[in-house]
Design an enzyme around this catalytic site. Structure first.
Site, PDB file in Angstrom:
ATOM      1  N   ASP A  62     -14.004   8.565 -32.861  1.00 53.45           N
ATOM      2  CA  ASP A  62     -12.858   9.471 -32.712  1.00 53.45           C
ATOM      3  C   ASP A  62     -12.062   9.454 -34.011  1.00 53.45           C
ATOM      4  OD1 ASP A  62     -11.263  10.943 -30.338  1.00 53.45           O
ATOM      5  OD2 ASP A  62      -9.824  10.023 -31.729  1.00 53.45           O
ATOM      6  N   LEU A  63     -11.666  10.621 -34.496  1.00 58.09           N
ATOM      7  CA  LEU A  63     -10.915  10.707 -35.752  1.00 58.09           C
ATOM      8  C   LEU A  63      -9.442  10.406 -35.494  1.00 58.09           C
ATOM      9  CD1 LEU A  63     -12.488  13.956 -37.283  1.00 58.09           C
ATOM     10  CD2 LEU A  63     -13.196  11.574 -37.568  1.00 58.09           C
ATOM     11  N   ASP A 105     -12.458  16.149 -31.476  1.00 64.04           N
ATOM     12  CA  ASP A 105     -12.842  15.318 -32.630  1.00 64.04           C
ATOM     13  C   ASP A 105     -13.548  14.052 -32.182  1.00 64.04           C
ATOM     14  OD1 ASP A 105     -10.406  14.452 -31.463  1.00 64.04           O
ATOM     15  OD2 ASP A 105      -9.960  13.238 -33.223  1.00 64.04           O
TER      16      ASP A 105
END
Length: 547
Positions: free
Chosen positions: A415-416, A458
């Site tokens: 996950d960003l 994301d």
């Protein structure tokens, strides 16, 4: 010479009949092409297959085409795959395996439709047309030869390519006319309702003549003596027989031209037309002698249609000359020609059916791929992950593996950090660029056999099958480092990224069914540590990694 230049030289030598020189150069090229790109290697093996074709070595031709196809598929080159399949189809045809050839031709057609390189498309059209002409499917050969002539492009620098395209078109219509002449049985009106009439034959011969004229001009510009001799032969063969007295000297000169190459069959073709012309002006003995010589030359061409036309002409003239048994041979030949025409029509339907099946198969593959592909990034989607987990469960079982009996599986959730801020500050267009860059980084860090997907937003996942705990953690480190190294340009300056990576591996308590949830929880613990400014633990039993 570059590999491309060597390939062009090999093809030029082969087409000119200089087989030994071409083979020596090809061997040198193969010895040094291992460092070239897969696409360039495929192209060179295609050239080798052409050499084997000219040398009438169908088994070696299949082997070279197989290698070219293998390399083309690995390179993702539909263009070279299409070209090599049509070459392999020609080898099958020459070995009498028409069914196998039709399957290769159908797949080549579909690969051609997916190719966007003009040079490769041009050559694929030529190869397909050549194969269809070999099995007398004129209706399928014509659009391919016409497309090749319109494109007038080449993936390998080959000055003679344009001349060959024009000669192919001329030969197509001349063979079409010749076969129609053999099968038509005239009624009182001069027509045959089942096959055609004199007007149809004359129309094909006139079209062939126009293309042959252009081929002669092109061959003169290229300066290729053997192609010029062949083009001149086709141009003379397509002239009206009623004008024979005016061009007999030129036809004699062309028939005797030393630049003809045996494998091209053009000396046999011009010899047959010369024999007809000689008969029409009353030189019967000379006509018979020329027809017999033409039949001998035809046998060296390795093309049964050229040989068949030459033998048909010989028995026809012998029948007119009253040679015992020739009349019966001519009638048998005509009957056989009509049977072959009906067989041709059956093969035509088979070719169309094979193409329909192959198109359906390709459409199904595309639909399946699109259904499992994230349209923004081109990597897999949630469906692809579900299918990969299901397949792994079917193969290895849902429960955790026993050491030494079942392989381990590691799953990573990525996950960003702060991605929403990127969208808010720079807009969704730039946000999409960031996601595509991350997807590319994941593909680069993962192994070829790993399943890389975007779950949504994301959040990304990598399923690493046959990867134990240590391998999963090492992959997580590579992914975190790859994402940290990204720099995406923006009007406000380069955007850098950090990712939270959670990794879990099947164990005595975690099976495939629980792997995603466990890795997701691990990822959120990393994200929480990032938000708190702490450095996440990297102990294997925690399954945590952070960038």
């Amino acid at each position: 010479m570059t590999l491309s230049e060597t390939a062009a030289r090999v093809m030029t030598l082969a087409q000119d009949g200089q087989i030994e020189a071409a083979r020596t150069l090809a061997d040198d090229g193969l010895a040094g092409c291992a460092d070239a790109s897969l696409s360039d290697q495929s192209a060179f093996w295609y050239t080798v297959a052409v050499l084997e074709h000219v040398d009438q070595q169908p088994t070696a031709m299949v082997a070279a085409a197989d290698r070219s196809i293998e390399l083309a598929v690995a390179a993702g080159s539909d263009g070279w795959a299409a070209n090599s399949r049509s070459l392999r189809a020609m080898a099958w045809i020459r070995q009498g395996q028409v069914e196998r050839a039709l399957l290769d031709l159908a797949r080549s057609e579909v690969e051609l439709a997916a190719c966007d390189d003009a040079g490769l498309r041009c050559w694929a059209h030529t190869g397909l047309g050549y194969c269809y002409l070999e099995i007398r499917l004129y209706e399928l050969a014509q659009p391919h030869f016409e497309a090749a002539a319109r494109l007038d492009a080449s993936p390998i620098p080959l000055p003679s390519a344009r001349t060959i395209d024009l000669m192919n078109l001329a030969e197509l219509h001349l063979r079409w006319a010749d076969e129609l002449e053999r099968v038509v049985e005239r009624d009182q009106t001069g027509s045959d309702p089942g096959f055609g009439d004199d007007e149809t034959v004359d129309r094909h011969r006139a079209i062939g003549h126009a293309h042959a004229i252009d081929a002669v001009a092109s061959a003169r510009g290229v300066g290729a003596p053997s192609l010029l001799a062949g083009a001149l032969a086709m141009e003379l063969c397509s002239r009206p027989l009623r004008d024979a007295p005016t061009w007999l000297p030129q036809m004699r000169e062309t028939f005797a031209d030393p630049d003809h190459r045996d494998h091209q069959g053009t000396r046999a073709q011009i010899g047959g037309r010369l024999a007809r012309a000689l008969w029409s002006v009353g030189e019967h003995e000379h006509a018979l002698t020329t027809a017999r010589a033409s039949a001998d030359y035809a046998r060296a061409a390795g093309d049964w249609q050229v040989a068949g036309s030459a033998q048909w002409l010989l028995v026809e003239l012998e029948a007119l000359a009253g040679v015992p048994g020739a009349a019966a041979g001519r009638e048998y030949g005509r009957l056989l020609s009509r049977v072959l025409w009906q067989q041709r029509l059956s093969t035509l339907q088979g070719a169309k059916a094979a193409l329909d099946v192959e198109r359906l198969r390709r459409d199904t593959q595309i639909a399946q791929r699109e259904a499992a592909e994230d349209p923004l990034t081109g990597i897999g989607n949630r469906r692809a992950l579900t299918e990969a987990l299901r397949a792994a469960a079917e193969r290895f079982g849902e429960v955790a593996p026993d050491v030494g009996h079942r392989p381990w599986h590691s799953l990573l959730v990525i996950d960003l950090d702060g991605f929403k801020a990127i969208n808010d500050l720079h807009g969704h267009v730039l946000g999409d660029e960031v996601l595509r860059a991350v997807a590319a980084a994941l593909r680069g860090a993962a192994r070829a056999e790993d399943v890389v997907v975007r779950l949504g937003g994301d959040e990304f996942v990598v399923l690493a099958q046959d990867a134990d705990e240590a391998a999963g953690l090492a992959l997580a480190d590579r992914i975190a480092e790859s994402i940290s190294a990204l720099s995406v340009p923006s009007p406000a300056g380069p955007i850098t990224l950090r990712a939270s990576v959670g990794v879990r591996t099947t164990s005595a308590t975690i099976g495939l069914a629980e792997l995603l949830d466990e890795a997701d929880r691990a990822m959120y613990r990393v994200k929480a540590s990032h938000a708190g400014g702490t450095v996440p633990t990297t102990r294997a039993d925690d399954g945590l990694r952070g960038a």
